[in-house]
Design an enzyme around this catalytic site. Sequence first.
Site, mmCIF file in Angstrom:
data_model
loop_
_atom_site.group_PDB
_atom_site.id
_atom_site.type_symbol
_atom_site.label_atom_id
_atom_site.label_comp_id
_atom_site.label_asym_id
_atom_site.label_seq_id
_atom_site.Cartn_x
_atom_site.Cartn_y
_atom_site.Cartn_z
ATOM 1 C CD GLU A 142 -3.691 -5.333 4.993
ATOM 2 O OE1 GLU A 142 -5.124 -5.625 4.768
ATOM 3 O OE2 GLU A 142 -3.480 -4.103 4.706
ATOM 4 C CD GLU A 186 -2.339 -1.624 2.772
ATOM 5 O OE1 GLU A 186 -2.047 -0.718 3.627
ATOM 6 O OE2 GLU A 186 -2.681 -2.728 2.894
ATOM 7 C CG ASP A 245 0.981 -3.947 14.607
ATOM 8 O OD1 ASP A 245 0.816 -4.235 16.111
ATOM 9 O OD2 ASP A 245 1.906 -3.405 14.270
ATOM 10 C CG PHE A 299 1.851 -0.189 11.097
ATOM 11 C CD1 PHE A 299 2.563 0.213 12.204
ATOM 12 C CD2 PHE A 299 1.534 0.440 10.012
ATOM 13 C CE1 PHE A 299 2.580 1.455 12.452
ATOM 14 C CE2 PHE A 299 1.630 1.819 10.241
ATOM 15 C CZ PHE A 299 2.269 2.509 11.418
ATOM 16 C CG HIS A 309 -1.219 1.068 14.029
ATOM 17 N ND1 HIS A 309 -2.255 0.957 14.760
ATOM 18 C CD2 HIS A 309 -0.899 1.258 12.949
ATOM 19 C CE1 HIS A 309 -2.988 1.268 13.781
ATOM 20 N NE2 HIS A 309 -2.319 1.349 12.530
#
Lengths: 326, 346
Positions: free
Chosen positions: A59, A29, A84, A82, A128
């Site tokens: 994702e 992204e 996460d 990230f 995050h």
Amino acid sequence: MTVMTYADAAKAALAEEMRRDPLVWAVGEDLGRGGVFGQYKGLVEEFGPDRISDAPISEAAIMGASVGAAMAGTRPVVEMRFADFALCAVDELVNQAAKARYMLGGQTNVPMVIREPMGIWRSSAAQHSQSLESWYTHIPGLVVVVPSTPADNKGLLKSAIRSDDPVVYLEHKNIWGVEGDVPDEDILLPFGKARIEREGADISIVSWSAQLHVASEAAENLQKKGISAEVIDLRTLWPWDKEAVFSSVEKTGRLLITHESVAVGGFGAEIAATVSEHMFKALKHPVRRCAAPRVPISYAPPLEDMVRVTANNIVDVATTMMDSGN
Amino acid sequence: MVLRYGAIEKEIFLSSSIPVNFDVERYFNHHKMMNRIRAFEETAATANNDGLVLGAIHLSIGQEAIASGVCQNLEKDDFLLSTHRGHGHTLAKGADPQTMMLELLGRKGGICQGKGGSMHIADFSVGMLGANGVVSANINIAAGAGHAIKLKGGNNISCCIFGDGAINRGPFLEGLNWAGVFELPVLFVCEKNGFASTTVTEAMTSGEGGKQRAQSLGIPAEEVDGNDIVEVDECVRQNIKEIRSGGGPRFILCNTYRLHGHTASDPALYREQEDVDEAWKNDPISKCRDLLKNAGVLDEDLKGHQTDALSEMQAIYNRAKQAPWPELQLAYEDVQDSGDPREEAF
Ligand SMILES: Cc1ncc(C[n+]2csc(CCOP(=O)(O)OP(=O)(O)O)c2C)c(N)n1
Ligand SMILES: [Mg+2]
């Protein structure tokens, strides 16, 4: 040598590899505008939007399509934004990328690098900020890389891109701006080779990623108290450099492992267990860990700090290990 | 077997309801492949009853027209990604049924060296990049294989076959959107066989289903009778042509029926026997045989497809039964290049 930041060193590595091999491409992204941390800045201008590719906020598709693209002969560098968010693509990483070579009987490789910026950084809070490196070490098929310096971020990323195995490449967000000397040439650091950050005689401190810098600060402070600490940067957690840890522990007889991630089930436990199994007699003191309490990471800085393992924590534990040893 | 016509060929050919420009040889070939798939599946079922298949297997009996109609239209360098119900797709893509059967039995020489089994059947030498044990996962992977084709500049395509249950997982949205956004050469084929395991798929699907969902993502989509080999073949052929000429991804919904249980061990007691009996009347192989008979092809030769296929697969099964287990050290091979997988284990 050129002085560069940790982020720019990785960018240099990616650019060099993309110039060398037209099958290397990056996808994630916002990459067209340099990525959220600027770690891709300027690359789309050189390589174009097909090779520095934007992606929808998908994702699972970023990861899954990269698995397919890797099996079909390209070498994707996958940006997860990230660490996460990589949890939205666990099947694609764990069941697909990591397993394909084995379960298809060696008919394919999955040469992809999964970049996952991790760690506590500026009140990013619970979704995050995580450091999940130990999860990945548990998965057969994956390589796990945790660079701590600009030079390593160049040399390890280049090796990761050339690896035929999927590499989970965890860069720490809090050290994007850290500067250091980076070799200009084509450096390829091998996986499983630790770096001795600092030599010492009394205690071995093993760490990686941003926490390595905290370990170094602790070693500095211990020196002032007359304790000589050896600091080892593992650089990669699978494979990990047992020999380096063993020979250090042979010398010092004391082992302290420190990581930013949660202590329970962390990779420190693996190191502690391995050293206990193989070198019990060399130990003058039980192995100790300095790692995070098992709580999510907070937003307010004073609360966020409550889960941080500081240099003082390390100094305190190391000092007691010296006191009760002999 | 050479194509032979009976004496009454012309008369019937002209009078019956066979499609215009019916390419007899083409469907004769499909008929043969469908029979081989059926025979492979029936033999696998026997092996399962004999206790020699080690894990779960999912039979594609009743869905052979999709496998043959889709996969025989792919070139060898086209990529195929399939499902847990993937034996037929794999065979029709050109894989060797012997190495497939060895894999089902977990024996030495299995296509995945006995490390994958039925749900991970793959044969990279014919562009078959794998079945998948995770429903829907191959949709993203197939989109990515298409992405690689685009980056490398080839004229091949990527094809993904998945079930009607798979459209309810995220990868359906993400993978189709991905293929659309990047205009990738991907053919998506949904086998609507009415069931997702023991559940009637429609009961768990909101809205109109796969075709409309694909269309809403801007992907041209068509619907065919998946038990009619002519419809499947023609639709697939046309769509592949469009994909190869740079038209981007396409979606085909194939209506069919799962004639056996979810797995080879599932008696499927959750549905009415009458419905199953009714569905058998729509068996794709019988339908294809009738067409060919009407076109004047000798019935004897069509029956020959069936008996030949059964003896081919029986021989394959017999050889597989004799095969030894894989070499033990294979357990530790092909994990990854780095590190020793046995470290700290024992
Ligand atoms: C992610 C995931 N969830 C559940 C399963 C268990 N499972 C295997 S096949 C299946 C049904 C799939 O239905 P469909 O996609 O329609 O394919 P079909 O079996 O009808 O060919 C389920 C639920 C699985 N393999 N993967
Ligand atoms: Mg179904």
